[in-house]
Design an enzyme around this catalytic site. Structure first.
Site, short mmCIF file in Angstrom:
data_model
loop_
_atom_site.label_atom_id
_atom_site.label_comp_id
_atom_site.label_asym_id
_atom_site.label_seq_id
_atom_site.Cartn_x
_atom_site.Cartn_y
_atom_site.Cartn_z
N HIS A 182 -3.33 -9.27 3.26
CA HIS A 182 -4.76 -9.37 3.49
C HIS A 182 -5.02 -10.30 4.68
CE1 HIS A 182 -6.03 -8.22 -0.89
NE2 HIS A 182 -5.88 -7.16 -0.11
N TYR A 241 -9.45 -10.62 -7.23
CA TYR A 241 -8.54 -10.62 -8.38
C TYR A 241 -8.76 -11.82 -9.29
CZ TYR A 241 -6.30 -6.96 -5.74
OH TYR A 241 -6.07 -5.80 -5.05
N HIS A 293 -3.35 2.71 -5.91
CA HIS A 293 -3.77 1.32 -5.70
C HIS A 293 -3.72 0.51 -6.99
CE1 HIS A 293 -4.67 0.20 -1.68
NE2 HIS A 293 -5.62 -0.64 -1.99
N LYS A 331 -1.38 -2.62 8.18
CA LYS A 331 -2.55 -2.21 8.96
C LYS A 331 -2.55 -2.90 10.32
CE LYS A 331 -5.81 -1.07 5.24
NZ LYS A 331 -7.14 -1.39 4.66
N ARG A 351 0.85 -1.19 0.00
CA ARG A 351 0.00 0.00 0.00
C ARG A 351 0.88 1.24 0.00
NH1 ARG A 351 -1.87 -3.62 3.93
NH2 ARG A 351 -3.94 -4.50 3.50
N ARG A 396 -0.90 -1.83 -6.94
CA ARG A 396 -1.17 -2.96 -6.05
C ARG A 396 -2.07 -3.98 -6.76
NH1 ARG A 396 -1.20 -4.46 -0.59
NH2 ARG A 396 -3.18 -5.10 0.34
#
Length: 299
Positions: free
Chosen positions: A271, A280, A245, A174, A150, A248
């Site tokens: 993730h 995806y 993004h 995150k 990110r 990414r």
């Protein structure tokens, strides 16, 4: 009454920070959503969180939809309030959760934008590596595509986070989760040139160890990355805009197109849930169909 509500909110934000270990960015989103609901309560003369009823929530949702908000935004606000009331129930500050019966609207199924390999080649060619800024831009572009990190994670990278011998970078993700992500030879060459040449010239008298710096020598921000990427696109032969993004998305799509398994891509992207990565597969199916229609004699 307002004082009691503010105390409840403060306790909840401390819970998110200490017990849930959420990032400051996520906590600010929760705070914004709850403050917005408090404003609605004031308009409706509702004195406390415990006084909110299911019908009040329905009125609030009607106001949100009247603002023409995207379903994703409405869903986030409902989720924020539902989590907040779960906490209030746990602390015995309310007797019921008026948001528990509200269905979260399904978000529109939008496939993520990504570059085809031929398009990405034009983007890389647009970087002028004869200048310090051009070397930084090339290194930034190569690292984002090589790792799929990110932009917020990219801006936090410091020089000690890079292991040039193993070609890996320590990424602070995150929720303060960390992961090591490998990068390839193209990114390594661009990073080495930038660190040894361009970064030293840009850094001037600033004594920090952030990897990417702006033209003044200070740490690069997410907004700065967005500006840089758009300037690269403007110099390339491609039309349209780029959002950070996209790189990414491109990273994940190209890996899956070339045979990487879903679990590996999930780990690389950081993730928490496989469902976040599965979007995806729709992109790659679209790509496979395009290839089939282009190349099969009887397509």
């Amino acid at each position: 009454m307002m004082t009691n509500m503010n105390v409840s909110l403060k306790l909840f934000l401390e819970y998110l920070q200490i017990e849930k270990n959420y990032s400051q960015y996520t906590i600010e989103h929760y705070q914004h959503d709850i403050r917005e609901f408090q404003l609605f309560m004031s308009e409706q003369a509702i004195q406390s969180f415990a006084d909110v009823q299911y019908m009040d929530v329905r009125i609030y949702l009607t106001k949100l939809f009247n603002k023409k908000l995207a379903r994703k935004s409405v869903a986030r606000k409902i989720s924020s309030m539902r989590t907040f009331y779960k906490f209030l129930l746990r602390e015995k500050l309310v007797d019921l959760n008026p948001f528990s019966q509200v269905a979260i609207p399904k978000s529109e199924k939008r496939l993520p934008d990504f570059f085809y390999e031929e398009e990405l080649a034009h983007v890389f060619e647009a970087c002028d590596i004869s200048t310090p800024l051009g070397q930084r831009n090339k290194a930034l572009l190569e690292l984002l595509y090589a790792t799929g990190i990110r932009v917020s994670e990219c801006c936090q990278i410091r020089l000690p986070d890079l292991d040039m011998y193993l070609s890996t970078v320590l990424v602070h993700g995150k929720g303060q989760k960390e992961r090591y992500v490998p990068f390839g030879s193209f990114a390594q060459d661009a990073l080495e040139q930038y660190i040894q040449q361009g970064r030293k010239e840009l850094l001037t008298n600033n004594g920090h160890d952030f990897l990417f710096v702006n033209f003044r020598g200070g740490p690069l921000t997410t907004r700065g990355v967005r500006t840089i990427l758009n300037s690269i696109i403007d110099k390339s032969s491609l039309d349209g805009k780029i959002h950070p993004h996209m790189l990414r998305h491109t990273f994940a799509t190209h890996l899956l197109n070339n045979g990487a398994d879903m679990r590996t891509v999930q780990e690389l992207l950081g993730h928490a849930y496989l469902s976040s990565t599965q979007v995806y597969t729709h992109v790659t199916n679209d790509y496979l169909r395009k290839m089939y229609m282009t190349h099969h004699p009887r397509a």
